[in-house]
Design a protein around this motif. Structure first.
Motif, mmCIF file in Angstrom:
data_model
loop_
_atom_site.group_PDB
_atom_site.id
_atom_site.type_symbol
_atom_site.label_atom_id
_atom_site.label_comp_id
_atom_site.label_asym_id
_atom_site.label_seq_id
_atom_site.Cartn_x
_atom_site.Cartn_y
_atom_site.Cartn_z
ATOM 1 N N VAL A 32 0.797 -1.429 0.228
ATOM 2 C CA VAL A 32 0.042 0.289 -0.482
ATOM 3 C C VAL A 32 1.133 1.426 -0.362
ATOM 4 O O VAL A 32 0.564 1.782 -0.714
ATOM 5 C CB VAL A 32 -0.784 -0.125 1.094
ATOM 6 N N SER A 33 1.593 1.895 1.008
ATOM 7 C CA SER A 33 2.542 2.250 1.428
ATOM 8 C C SER A 33 3.364 2.422 -0.464
ATOM 9 O O SER A 33 3.744 3.738 -0.423
ATOM 10 C CB SER A 33 3.409 2.127 2.057
ATOM 11 N N ALA A 34 4.284 1.712 -0.987
ATOM 12 C CA ALA A 34 4.761 1.565 -1.651
ATOM 13 C C ALA A 34 3.973 2.391 -3.549
ATOM 14 O O ALA A 34 4.353 3.044 -3.972
ATOM 15 C CB ALA A 34 5.158 0.736 -2.465
ATOM 16 N N SER A 35 3.197 1.440 -3.018
ATOM 17 C CA SER A 35 1.620 2.160 -4.560
ATOM 18 C C SER A 35 1.541 3.708 -3.843
ATOM 19 O O SER A 35 1.544 4.291 -5.126
ATOM 20 C CB SER A 35 0.248 1.251 -4.695
ATOM 21 N N ALA A 36 1.394 4.137 -2.916
ATOM 22 C CA ALA A 36 0.835 5.457 -2.486
ATOM 23 C C ALA A 36 1.999 6.016 -3.306
ATOM 24 O O ALA A 36 1.605 7.657 -3.354
ATOM 25 C CB ALA A 36 0.035 5.597 -0.895
ATOM 26 N N CYS A 37 3.347 5.965 -2.506
ATOM 27 C CA CYS A 37 4.494 7.075 -3.002
ATOM 28 C C CYS A 37 4.649 7.132 -4.178
ATOM 29 O O CYS A 37 4.863 8.382 -4.984
ATOM 30 C CB CYS A 37 5.554 6.358 -2.317
ATOM 31 N N ALA A 38 4.680 6.300 -4.693
ATOM 32 C CA ALA A 38 4.867 5.855 -6.407
ATOM 33 C C ALA A 38 3.769 6.956 -7.009
ATOM 34 O O ALA A 38 4.255 8.164 -8.343
ATOM 35 C CB ALA A 38 4.048 4.094 -7.580
ATOM 36 N N MET A 39 2.706 6.906 -6.914
ATOM 37 C CA MET A 39 1.272 7.485 -7.529
ATOM 38 C C MET A 39 1.974 8.944 -7.007
ATOM 39 O O MET A 39 2.079 10.137 -7.409
ATOM 40 C CB MET A 39 0.014 7.787 -6.566
ATOM 41 N N ALA A 40 2.377 9.162 -5.427
ATOM 42 C CA ALA A 40 2.779 10.775 -5.134
ATOM 43 C C ALA A 40 3.844 10.804 -5.972
ATOM 44 O O ALA A 40 3.919 12.610 -6.218
ATOM 45 C CB ALA A 40 2.355 10.743 -3.782
ATOM 46 N N CYS A 41 5.345 10.512 -6.301
ATOM 47 C CA CYS A 41 6.436 11.360 -6.207
ATOM 48 C C CYS A 41 5.881 11.722 -7.567
ATOM 49 O O CYS A 41 6.629 12.857 -8.247
ATOM 50 C CB CYS A 41 7.344 10.063 -5.973
ATOM 51 N N ALA A 42 5.632 10.543 -8.954
ATOM 52 C CA ALA A 42 5.188 11.081 -10.337
ATOM 53 C C ALA A 42 4.640 12.366 -10.354
ATOM 54 O O ALA A 42 5.073 12.844 -11.567
ATOM 55 C CB ALA A 42 4.168 10.202 -10.935
ATOM 56 N N LEU A 43 3.881 12.663 -9.481
ATOM 57 C CA LEU A 43 3.372 14.052 -9.597
ATOM 58 C C LEU A 43 4.034 14.867 -8.790
ATOM 59 O O LEU A 43 3.976 16.142 -9.398
ATOM 60 C CB LEU A 43 1.661 14.122 -9.295
ATOM 61 N N GLY A 44 4.297 14.784 -7.584
ATOM 62 C CA GLY A 44 4.913 15.937 -6.783
ATOM 63 C C GLY A 44 6.219 16.056 -7.079
ATOM 64 O O GLY A 44 6.508 17.514 -6.990
ATOM 65 N N LEU A 105 -5.075 5.423 -2.437
ATOM 66 C CA LEU A 105 -5.189 7.009 -2.500
ATOM 67 C C LEU A 105 -5.498 8.009 -1.044
ATOM 68 O O LEU A 105 -4.114 8.902 -1.696
ATOM 69 C CB LEU A 105 -7.112 6.991 -3.078
ATOM 70 N N ALA A 106 -5.685 7.367 -0.116
ATOM 71 C CA ALA A 106 -5.648 8.158 0.634
ATOM 72 C C ALA A 106 -4.185 8.703 1.084
ATOM 73 O O ALA A 106 -3.885 9.564 1.839
ATOM 74 C CB ALA A 106 -5.984 7.772 1.850
ATOM 75 N N GLN A 107 -3.135 7.499 1.253
ATOM 76 C CA GLN A 107 -1.946 7.434 1.861
ATOM 77 C C GLN A 107 -1.331 8.579 0.613
ATOM 78 O O GLN A 107 -0.589 9.367 0.877
ATOM 79 C CB GLN A 107 -0.881 6.554 1.775
ATOM 80 N N ALA A 108 -1.841 8.411 -0.980
ATOM 81 C CA ALA A 108 -1.003 9.068 -1.844
ATOM 82 C C ALA A 108 -1.520 10.486 -1.444
ATOM 83 O O ALA A 108 -0.567 11.620 -1.931
ATOM 84 C CB ALA A 108 -1.520 8.726 -2.985
ATOM 85 N N VAL A 109 -2.677 10.761 -0.413
ATOM 86 C CA VAL A 109 -3.250 12.027 -0.605
ATOM 87 C C VAL A 109 -2.198 12.919 0.331
ATOM 88 O O VAL A 109 -1.704 14.237 0.180
ATOM 89 C CB VAL A 109 -4.587 12.710 -0.335
#
Length: 260
Positions: A32-44, A105-109
């Motif tokens: 969960v954490s790895a997927s959220a970080c991948a999403m957040a970092c791609a945009l952030g 999604l929650a962790q990515a936000v």
């Protein structure tokens, strides 16, 4: 009542015996954490790099809002995501509530403002050092931001690791949107909270030790990256750290007439 020493001994036995339930929770939490970080970092990373270079009306307000999001409690984020994904919410048709996707999604936000703000600061510092040099070569803001972000890639690796540490230690948001369902959405932090309330201290302590181990490993990686970067900069010789490499890459990347 089980004493602390007995609980610790039982927890170590669960870890060394590779307990199936324990491993399932740990694996799900890391996924969960790895997927959220991948999403957040791609945009952030892209957004933060651009904010570090771009100058526009209202930039101060945007940065203030971004810094405000850094202090938003995780339960508030979880509540907002819950309302969005509920059946009556605008995203209810997705059917993500109480699922793996909802927790991601929650962790990515939660992680997105951290990645964006830290990237913005790193790129803005690099911009103040040699941004004018890139601008004199004709680089537009987006091009400058990407070149400066690449030059600060070792610092940004630290940002990525820090964001993962923030995500893997989160409990409030994932408990709200995930529901802490055994075998489906139970992760390390929510399992620790549940098992402690049930009095199953060995399992809770075992998960806590693993979580501490993950955080310790992340801190170790950050320290190694910092030392590696310092060694690379010390070997750079007479060139200022990052200045000459950026100019060389800019001269190679920018073709005549490519920028206005």
């Amino acid at each position: 009542m089980t004493s602390f020493s007995e609980s610790a001994a039982t927890a170590l036995q669960l870890i060394t015996a590779m307990d199936a339930g324990l491993l399932a929770i740990v694996g799900r939490s890391l996924a969960v954490s790895a997927s959220a970080c991948a999403m957040a970092c791609a945009l952030g990373l892209v957004l933060g790099a651009w904010l570090g270079v771009a100058r526009f009306a209202g930039r101060g307000a945007v940065l203030t809002l971004l810094n405000t999001f850094l202090a938003v409690p995780s339960v508030v984020v979880g509540l907002v995501i819950y309302l969005l994904l509920s059946r009556t919410g605008p995203l209810g048709y997705l059917g993500w509530l109480f699922s793996f996707k909802a927790m991601v999604l929650a962790q990515a936000v939660l992680v997105l403002p951290i990645v964006t703000a830290l990237t913005c600061q790193a790129v803005e510092d690099a911009q103040s050092l040699h941004g004018e040099q890139l601008q004199s070569l004709g680089a537009r803001p987006l091009t400058r931001s990407l070149l400066l972000a690449w030059d600060e890639r070792y610092a940004l690796l630290t940002v990525l690791i820090a964001s993962f540490g923030r995500a893997v230690s989160e409990v409030g948001a994932v408990m709200i949107v995930g529901g802490n369902i055994d075998g489906f959405t139970r992760v390390m932090t929510t399992a620790i909270a549940l098992e402690t309330s049930k009095g199953d201290l060995p399992l809770a302590l075992g998960l806590g030790l693993i979580l501490l181990g993950v955080v310790l490993l992340l801190n170790g990686v950050v320290a190694l990256l910092r030392r590696w970067r310092e060694r690379l900069e010390s070997d750079a010789g007479s060139h200022a750290p990052g200045t000459a490499p950026v100019a060389a890459r800019a001269a190679d990347a920018l073709t005549p007439g490519a920028c206005a």
